[in-house]
Design a protein around this motif. Structure first.
Motif, PDB file in Angstrom:
ATOM      1  N   UNK A   1       0.851  -1.320  -0.156  1.00 59.95           N
ATOM      2  CA  UNK A   1       0.262   0.017   0.094  1.00 59.95           C
ATOM      3  C   UNK A   1       0.790   1.346   0.077  1.00 59.95           C
ATOM      4  N   UNK A   2       2.096   1.156   0.155  1.00 61.35           N
ATOM      5  CA  UNK A   2       3.091   2.535   0.018  1.00 61.35           C
ATOM      6  C   UNK A   2       3.535   2.689  -1.514  1.00 61.35           C
ATOM      7  N   UNK A   3       3.672   3.947  -1.646  1.00 61.22           N
ATOM      8  CA  UNK A   3       3.955   4.227  -2.950  1.00 61.22           C
ATOM      9  C   UNK A   3       5.335   4.968  -2.846  1.00 61.22           C
ATOM     10  N   UNK A   4       6.496   4.708  -3.676  1.00 63.00           N
ATOM     11  CA  UNK A   4       7.604   5.424  -3.326  1.00 63.00           C
ATOM     12  C   UNK A   4       7.892   5.650  -4.855  1.00 63.00           C
ATOM     13  N   UNK A   5       8.230   7.055  -5.052  1.00 67.08           N
ATOM     14  CA  UNK A   5       8.673   7.807  -6.475  1.00 67.08           C
ATOM     15  C   UNK A   5      10.037   8.681  -5.970  1.00 67.08           C
ATOM     16  N   UNK A   6      11.206   8.122  -6.550  1.00 75.22           N
ATOM     17  CA  UNK A   6      12.321   8.788  -6.264  1.00 75.22           C
ATOM     18  C   UNK A   6      12.260  10.174  -6.851  1.00 75.22           C
TER      19      UNK A   6
ATOM     20  N   UNK B   1      17.128  12.647  -2.323  1.00 78.16           N
ATOM     21  CA  UNK B   1      16.246  11.807  -2.921  1.00 78.16           C
ATOM     22  C   UNK B   1      15.020  11.873  -1.682  1.00 78.16           C
ATOM     23  N   UNK B   2      13.911  12.259  -2.274  1.00 75.45           N
ATOM     24  CA  UNK B   2      12.606  12.230  -1.305  1.00 75.45           C
ATOM     25  C   UNK B   2      11.856  11.189  -1.765  1.00 75.45           C
ATOM     26  N   UNK B   3      11.437  10.043  -0.992  1.00 73.13           N
ATOM     27  CA  UNK B   3      10.527   9.045  -1.130  1.00 73.13           C
ATOM     28  C   UNK B   3       9.429   9.251  -0.450  1.00 73.13           C
ATOM     29  N   UNK B   4       8.248   9.156  -1.113  1.00 75.71           N
ATOM     30  CA  UNK B   4       6.742   9.483  -0.416  1.00 75.71           C
ATOM     31  C   UNK B   4       6.303   7.910  -0.007  1.00 75.71           C
ATOM     32  N   UNK B   5       5.573   7.925   1.106  1.00 75.66           N
ATOM     33  CA  UNK B   5       4.930   6.643   1.259  1.00 75.66           C
ATOM     34  C   UNK B   5       3.610   7.117   2.095  1.00 75.66           C
ATOM     35  N   UNK B   6       2.627   6.193   2.328  1.00 72.24           N
ATOM     36  CA  UNK B   6       1.558   6.439   2.981  1.00 72.24           C
ATOM     37  C   UNK B   6       1.638   7.101   4.438  1.00 72.24           C
ATOM     38  N   UNK B   7       2.716   7.005   4.996  1.00 78.68           N
ATOM     39  CA  UNK B   7       2.926   7.447   6.454  1.00 78.68           C
ATOM     40  C   UNK B   7       3.649   8.965   6.415  1.00 78.68           C
ATOM     41  N   UNK B   8       4.636   9.109   5.673  1.00 80.76           N
ATOM     42  CA  UNK B   8       5.285  10.238   5.618  1.00 80.76           C
ATOM     43  C   UNK B   8       6.587  10.365   4.421  1.00 80.76           C
TER      44      UNK B   8
END
Length: 83
Positions: free
Chosen positions: A4-9, A35-42
């Motif tokens: 359920x998490x999504x990570x886009x560099x 690099x910023x990775x986004x997830x469902x939490x932060x």
């Protein structure tokens, strides 16, 4: 990576992009590359050289495989016509 998490560099920088259609930049001071990775939490920020090297290699690979903008538009138009 948790389900359920999504990570886009995303490479953050103040430098100009390398190409106009693939915005990729590196900081004038390499130690500031992030690099910023986004997830469902932060969001998470990665700045370790070993980790940055991994992301650079992935972006280089994607750049080599990516279609030019006009080729992408043509490909999409062809797909739409086939529907």
């Amino acid at each position: 990576m948790p389900s359920g998490s999504h990570r886009a560099p995303t490479r953050l920088s103040s430098a100009a992009p390398r190409t106009p259609w693939c915005p990729r930049a590196e900081a004038a001071v390499p130690q500031l590359d992030t690099v910023q990775t986004d997830s469902t939490h932060r969001p998470e920020f990665v700045y370790g050289e070993a980790q940055l090297s991994k992301y650079r290699a992935q972006l280089d690979w994607m750049e080599r495989l990516a279609l030019e903008p006009e080729d992408s538009r043509r490909f999409i138009r062809d797909l739409v016509r086939q529907l």
